[in-house]
Design an enzyme around this catalytic site. Sequence first.
Site, PDB file in Angstrom:
ATOM      1  N   CYS A 119      31.336 -57.876  87.738  1.00 36.05           N
ATOM      2  CA  CYS A 119      32.131 -57.050  86.823  1.00 36.05           C
ATOM      3  C   CYS A 119      32.225 -55.590  87.259  1.00 36.05           C
ATOM      4  O   CYS A 119      33.059 -54.845  86.743  1.00 36.05           O
ATOM      5  CB  CYS A 119      31.559 -57.133  85.410  1.00 36.05           C
ATOM      6  SG  CYS A 119      31.627 -58.790  84.700  1.00 36.05           S
ATOM      7  N   HIS A 260      34.518 -51.087  81.691  1.00 40.09           N
ATOM      8  CA  HIS A 260      34.602 -52.536  81.839  1.00 40.09           C
ATOM      9  C   HIS A 260      34.632 -53.176  80.460  1.00 40.09           C
ATOM     10  O   HIS A 260      33.815 -52.857  79.593  1.00 40.09           O
ATOM     11  CB  HIS A 260      33.403 -53.040  82.640  1.00 40.09           C
ATOM     12  CG  HIS A 260      33.193 -54.511  82.550  1.00 40.09           C
ATOM     13  ND1 HIS A 260      34.190 -55.434  82.818  1.00 40.09           N
ATOM     14  CD2 HIS A 260      32.093 -55.241  82.202  1.00 40.09           C
ATOM     15  CE1 HIS A 260      33.713 -56.649  82.652  1.00 40.09           C
ATOM     16  NE2 HIS A 260      32.448 -56.558  82.275  1.00 40.09           N
ATOM     17  N   ASN A 290      36.712 -60.811  78.478  1.00 43.28           N
ATOM     18  CA  ASN A 290      36.096 -60.243  79.678  1.00 43.28           C
ATOM     19  C   ASN A 290      36.657 -60.942  80.912  1.00 43.28           C
ATOM     20  O   ASN A 290      36.343 -62.098  81.176  1.00 43.28           O
ATOM     21  CB  ASN A 290      34.577 -60.418  79.601  1.00 43.28           C
ATOM     22  CG  ASN A 290      33.849 -59.846  80.804  1.00 43.28           C
ATOM     23  OD1 ASN A 290      34.454 -59.483  81.802  1.00 43.28           O
ATOM     24  ND2 ASN A 290      32.532 -59.791  80.705  1.00 43.28           N
TER      25      ASN A 290
END
Length: 337
Positions: A119, A260, A290
């Site tokens: 990520c 993020h 996500n």
Amino acid sequence: MAGQSPPVLGVGLIGSGSAQAAQVISNDQLSQRVDTNDEWIRTRTGIGRRRVSTADQTLVDLAAEAGRSALTMAGRSPQDLDLILLATSTPDDLFGSAPRVQAELGATNAVAFDLTAACSGFLFALVTAAQYLRTGAMRRALVIGADQLSRFVDWDDRRSCVLFGDGAGAVVLEASDEDGLLGFLLHSDGARGAVLNLPANDTSAPLIAGAEHRAGGYRPIVMNGQEVYKFAVREVPAVLQSLLKRCDVSADQLDWLLLHQANQRILDAVADRLSVPGAKVLSNLAAYGNTSAATIPLMLDEAVRDGRVSSGDLLASSGFGAGLSWGAALLRWQGPT
């Protein structure tokens, strides 16, 4: 003069693009498979739906679409590129998907390779690409964050299957007199990596008499959600505060906080610790979930195209996730609005 160091060039962020997976899966639809509901998911994550790729929609498809869109915004052709960096943990080909993206775009002058940092991948790739431009070795780069974590989710585990989606985002970088990457800090801590990983299969199979081998493939994502949350709300504000201090910028000078997109609770906690008002926190978690390395460029592209982010805006960005890896970058958007 002989022996003189070459000038350090600025790096302009001049175009963005994104691509979404074809299928939209709402919380209500997901509750038909696992014991969950819309209220439970929204209150704990902020996610309302996520996008999942179809069987024939590849990672290269998403990455190339996002890259093509970013080039169009920047007013550059694929042949203008010297470098393509693809941040992904889910390549179509384990040997690397960036060269295939290069071929799809027709970027015949660009070297292309993958970078894996989960990520944090897009932020790490952005910083990496910028170094090639700063030295004058290259002029233009396309940085793509793309992932299809739906391929590695246990869709019967309600703790993790509600979180992830597929997508891609991209940014075009160009050597410039005006710098759009004002500073960065990057960190890794493998000692804590077990709280979030996507492990290889550990099953063995006979090879010949007296020898065996480990079969290829991976198990589903393994995550300790509580530990990941504690990691994020501790390390992300700290790295952002350190970066702002290094760059002599105060939080109230920021136009946007671009994090993020992991969990709305994390976004809110980071903003609170930095004293950044919620109106300055960019979030599209409700629509996409996500998307791993794609979240930051996908969110940036959405905010540029809907007019929230304008040329000259100052953004503090942070990526964080498996590794454990995390980092921050102070960015000035220089593309069209």
